[in-house]
Design an enzyme around this catalytic site. Structure first.
Site, PDB file in Angstrom:
ATOM      1  N   LYS A 115      13.227 -32.323  59.184  1.00 20.72           N
ATOM      2  CA  LYS A 115      14.582 -32.195  58.675  1.00 20.72           C
ATOM      3  C   LYS A 115      15.390 -33.525  58.862  1.00 20.72           C
ATOM      4  CE  LYS A 115      18.392 -31.247  56.896  1.00 20.72           C
ATOM      5  NZ  LYS A 115      18.620 -31.080  55.301  1.00 20.72           N
TER       6      LYS A 115
ATOM      7  N   ASN B  94      21.444 -26.809  46.014  1.00 17.44           N
ATOM      8  CA  ASN B  94      21.744 -26.679  47.541  1.00 17.44           C
ATOM      9  C   ASN B  94      22.936 -27.967  47.594  1.00 17.44           C
ATOM     10  OD1 ASN B  94      20.958 -28.914  49.385  1.00 17.44           O
ATOM     11  ND2 ASN B  94      19.425 -29.086  47.927  1.00 17.44           N
ATOM     12  N   SER B  95      23.692 -27.608  48.649  1.00 12.41           N
ATOM     13  CA  SER B  95      24.618 -28.485  49.193  1.00 12.41           C
ATOM     14  C   SER B  95      24.662 -28.468  50.500  1.00 12.41           C
ATOM     15  CB  SER B  95      25.892 -28.557  48.619  1.00 12.41           C
ATOM     16  OG  SER B  95      26.880 -29.543  48.997  1.00 12.41           O
TER      17      SER B  95
ATOM     18  N   GLY C 140      24.208 -30.461  53.331  1.00 17.37           N
ATOM     19  CA  GLY C 140      25.241 -31.356  54.073  1.00 17.37           C
ATOM     20  C   GLY C 140      24.486 -31.811  55.297  1.00 17.37           C
ATOM     21  N   LEU C 141      23.164 -32.191  55.280  1.00 19.40           N
ATOM     22  CA  LEU C 141      22.461 -32.489  56.341  1.00 19.40           C
ATOM     23  C   LEU C 141      22.761 -31.729  57.818  1.00 19.40           C
ATOM     24  CD1 LEU C 141      22.742 -36.340  55.719  1.00 19.40           C
ATOM     25  CD2 LEU C 141      20.803 -35.054  55.314  1.00 19.40           C
TER      26      LEU C 141
ATOM     27  N   ASN D  16      15.749 -41.518  54.277  1.00 21.32           N
ATOM     28  CA  ASN D  16      16.473 -40.750  53.048  1.00 21.32           C
ATOM     29  C   ASN D  16      17.547 -41.768  52.710  1.00 21.32           C
ATOM     30  OD1 ASN D  16      17.665 -38.882  51.407  1.00 21.32           O
ATOM     31  ND2 ASN D  16      17.481 -37.191  52.864  1.00 21.32           N
TER      32      ASN D  16
ATOM     33  N   CYS E  94      20.591 -38.499  50.035  1.00 26.26           N
ATOM     34  CA  CYS E  94      21.206 -37.095  49.980  1.00 26.26           C
ATOM     35  C   CYS E  94      22.232 -36.989  49.201  1.00 26.26           C
ATOM     36  CB  CYS E  94      21.511 -36.636  51.661  1.00 26.26           C
ATOM     37  SG  CYS E  94      22.127 -35.255  51.709  1.00 26.26           S
TER      38      CYS E  94
ATOM     39  N   ILE F 219      10.683 -37.286  43.965  1.00 25.42           N
ATOM     40  CA  ILE F 219      12.460 -37.577  43.955  1.00 25.42           C
ATOM     41  C   ILE F 219      12.847 -36.643  45.017  1.00 25.42           C
ATOM     42  CG2 ILE F 219      12.409 -38.195  41.422  1.00 25.42           C
ATOM     43  CD1 ILE F 219      13.071 -35.136  41.095  1.00 25.42           C
TER      44      ILE F 219
ATOM     45  N   SER G 287      16.271 -34.235  45.263  1.00 27.16           N
ATOM     46  CA  SER G 287      16.860 -33.246  44.128  1.00 27.16           C
ATOM     47  C   SER G 287      18.004 -33.913  43.255  1.00 27.16           C
ATOM     48  CB  SER G 287      17.890 -32.173  45.047  1.00 27.16           C
ATOM     49  OG  SER G 287      18.960 -32.870  45.897  1.00 27.16           O
TER      50      SER G 287
HETATM   51  O1  OXC Z   1      18.344 -35.134  50.836  1.00 27.97           O
HETATM   52  C1  OXC Z   1      18.884 -33.992  50.798  1.00 27.97           C
HETATM   53  N1  OXC Z   1      18.803 -33.285  49.599  1.00 27.97           N
HETATM   54  C2  OXC Z   1      19.106 -32.186  49.175  1.00 27.97           C
HETATM   55  O2  OXC Z   1      19.065 -31.878  48.104  1.00 27.97           O
HETATM   56  N2  OXC Z   1      19.779 -31.563  50.475  1.00 27.97           N
HETATM   57  C3  OXC Z   1      19.729 -31.975  51.895  1.00 27.97           C
HETATM   58  C4  OXC Z   1      21.196 -31.722  52.202  1.00 27.97           C
HETATM   59  O3  OXC Z   1      22.066 -31.386  51.777  1.00 27.97           O
HETATM   60  O4  OXC Z   1      20.834 -31.761  53.462  1.00 27.97           O
HETATM   61  N3  OXC Z   1      19.359 -33.638  51.745  1.00 27.97           N
END
Ligand code: OXC
Length: 313
Positions: free
Chosen positions: A45, A69-70, A72-73, A128, A131, A193, A195
């Site tokens: 993660k 999804n949201s 938020g890490l 990353n 996000c 990619i 999301s």
């Molecule tokens: O890089 C991300 N992409 C996503 O779609 N969701 C997660 C997140 O929200 O943590 N992080």
């Protein structure tokens, strides 16, 4: 001969498939299950310097053709994942995995990469840059000058294998621009990619959005993003220098989807939404399905067809 073997950055993986960051990879238990599975590797993660709770729930919702999804890490902090991957590489010498980092600032990313550089970790880092779900924070991957600045400062000191996770681009000129930047750096891979950010899903019965954060805005994953994912994998494969491998992510449900990602140029693929729904058995199913496709077509390795998508002229 293992038909699904692949090589990235001089490291060989016995299976070209793994999870996508964020999906069933947040805890030691999650990661242990991936170690025991048929996946060729795992990615942790995305880590921030400290443990982080993430966005308020509901923050993920299942859709007919994917997910929004949201999150938020939410994560257990860099030390947790760095300790895990170092312990794992000691237990299983010769294996390579991916440690994902997603600082919410350049300073955080640099601090985490300094810590990783100074550690015993010898695997890959997935930085990353995409996000979409930290309120008030832009996706770095959409600010080309920012990407330049980040990579300049990272490669000033970081010498271990590193790749970047990118957002989807929707304009061929943007493929040209991001590839021109990435080609200036000793990247081991590019993962495309993430999301499709900041989509909005409405429940017409309740007349309400389906997730709480950001007024209902979140990243889309799953089957509906596959055409965009393939376009980005192909667009980057045609433009990046050959030393930069492509990890294809987005819309993989079946072996044929894996086949299409590789045909477009991916050396490895990551599965997110479908892995979230199906769990560990997914990897065995996909391996069987992909192997069957390859046998029917007379391919004995993914090198036989990687990047060999045909056009009409
Ligand atoms: O890089 C991300 N992409 C996503 O779609 N969701 C997660 C997140 O929200 O943590 N992080």
């Amino acid at each position: 001969m293992n038909m699904l073997a692949t090589t990235i950055g001089g490291r060989t993986f016995n299976n070209c498939m793994m999870n996508a960051a964020g999906i069933r990879c947040q805890s030691k238990q999650d990661l242990d299950a991936l170690v025991q599975s048929d996946a060729g590797a795992y990615v942790t993660k995305s880590a921030t310097p400290q443990k982080r709770a993430g966005n308020p729930s509901p923050r993920m919702h299942t859709l007919p053709h994917g997910s929004i999804n949201s999150m938020g890490l939410p994560n257990n902090g860099l030390d947790y994942y760095l300790n895990y991957v170092i312990a794992d590489q000691q237990k299983r010498p010769g294996t390579t995995n991916f440690l994902s980092v997603a600082g919410t600032s350049l300073a955080d990313n640099l601090a985490m990469l300094h810590q990783i550089q100074a550690s015993e970790y010898t695997g890959f880092v997935e930085l990353n840059l995409s996000c979409p779900n930290v309120p008030g924070k832009p996706q770095v991957g959409y600010d080309f000058d920012r990407v330049h600045t980040v990579l300049d400062q990272v490669f000033d000191f970081y010498t271990k294998p590193l790749g970047v996770k990118l957002p989807p681009y929707f304009d061929l000129v943007h493929f040209d621009q991001i590839a021109a930047i990435l080609n200036q750096y000793p990247l081991t891979f590019v993962n495309s990619i993430n999301s499709i950010g900041n989509a909005l899903v409405v429940d017409p019965q309740s007349e309400q959005v389906v997730i709480r954060p950001k007024g209902g805005y979140g990243g889309i994953g799953g089957a509906s993003v596959k055409p965009t994912a393939l376009a980005n994998v192909r667009g980057l494969a045609l433009r990046l220098k050959p030393e930069i491998a492509i990890v294809g992510t987005g819309g993989i449900l079946n072996g044929v989807d894996v086949f299409e990602h590789i045909l477009c140029g991916a050396s490895m693929v990551q599965i997110g939404t479908q892995f979230g729904y199906e769990g560990i058995p997914l990897f065995d199913r996909l391996a069987t399905e992909l192997t069957d496709i390859m046998k029917k077509k007379g391919y004995t390795s993914i090198d036989d067809f990687r990047g060999k998508l045909k056009t009409f002229d």
